[in-house]
Design a protein around this motif. Structure first.
Motif, PDB file in Angstrom:
ATOM      1  N   SER A  13      32.666  43.154  39.518  1.00  0.00           N
ATOM      2  CA  SER A  13      33.438  42.822  40.716  1.00  0.00           C
ATOM      3  C   SER A  13      33.264  41.357  41.074  1.00  0.00           C
ATOM      4  CB  SER A  13      32.993  43.688  41.897  1.00  0.00           C
ATOM      5  OG  SER A  13      33.270  45.021  41.648  1.00  0.00           O
ATOM      6  N   LYS A  18      37.253  41.403  42.080  1.00  0.00           N
ATOM      7  CA  LYS A  18      37.728  42.700  42.553  1.00  0.00           C
ATOM      8  C   LYS A  18      36.783  43.223  43.630  1.00  0.00           C
ATOM      9  CE  LYS A  18      39.970  44.430  38.417  1.00  0.00           C
ATOM     10  NZ  LYS A  18      40.133  45.585  37.549  1.00  0.00           N
ATOM     11  N   GLU A  22      36.468  48.972  42.754  1.00  0.00           N
ATOM     12  CA  GLU A  22      37.229  48.814  41.516  1.00  0.00           C
ATOM     13  C   GLU A  22      36.315  48.459  40.347  1.00  0.00           C
ATOM     14  OE1 GLU A  22      40.856  46.602  41.407  1.00  0.00           O
ATOM     15  OE2 GLU A  22      41.326  47.138  43.483  1.00  0.00           O
TER      16      GLU A  22
END
Length: 194
Positions: A13, A18, A22
């Motif tokens: 991430s 993100k 996710e």
């Protein structure tokens, strides 16, 4: 990986920009596809399936290739690598990975520079099958190939591990770009710039 998925997801991430959910989801997708590939590996002995084309059948024959190169994009570095790695290993291959250069924590040395996959059709008449196989396999492209023959031995050689190295191999039928009910992929080496 399962027990470290939250930490790995946080790392991905951070790198990909993100949200953490996710990132963890990409790691979980890698885990899930690996589980699927393990089961799939037990079913890769070859099979005959019905073709979408009337009067035709498809014979799927797994042929391990050796080392498979995987290039991944910056926004799905983990999931795309997981898809390719798991199926590559299930098919008996080794895998070399290169991530996008915009994700330096995941990046590896560059494997190749350019992928060549143009729509090329070559048609030729041959006296000997070995010559046809040599010509067919001597080019870097090859989504599908076809052989017209009355000799069952030639058909067996054409579809065997030392025959056509195209992704879809046909006997006595024209080339098609894909078969809906069959696995998709080719053995061709992608051209690289020096």
């Amino acid at each position: 990986m399962y027990f470290q998925r939250v930490e790995l997801g946080a790392l991905f991430s951070l790198e990909m920009g993100k949200i953490k959910t996710e990132g963890v989801g990409e790691v979980q997708e890698f885990i899930d596809i690996c589980d699927y590939a393990v089961g799939l590996s037990r079913m890769m002995s070859g099979r005959v399936v019905t073709s979408e084309r009337v009067g035709h059948s498809i014979l799927e024959v797994p042929n391990p290739l050796g080392v498979i190169g995987v290039l991944t994009v910056f926004n799905f570095t983990v999931a795309v690598y997981g898809w390719n790695l798991s199926f590559s290993l299930a098919a008996g291959n080794a895998t070399a990975w290169e991530s996008s250069h915009t994700t330096p924590l995941c990046a590896r040395d560059k494997i190749w520079c350019t992928e060549t996959f143009p729509p090329i059709l070559n048609v030729a008449i041959f006296d000997h099958l070995d010559q046809a196989i040599e010509w067919n396999n001597s080019v870097p492209q090859g989504l599908s190939s076809s052989l017209w023959t009355r000799d069952l031995r030639n058909a067996g050689q054409w579809i065997g591990p030392n025959g056509s190295d195209a992704g879809i191999v046909n006997i006595n039928v024209g080339n098609s770009g894909a078969e809906i009910s069959a696995a998709f992929g080719g053995n061709k080496v992608r051209a690289a710039e020096n």
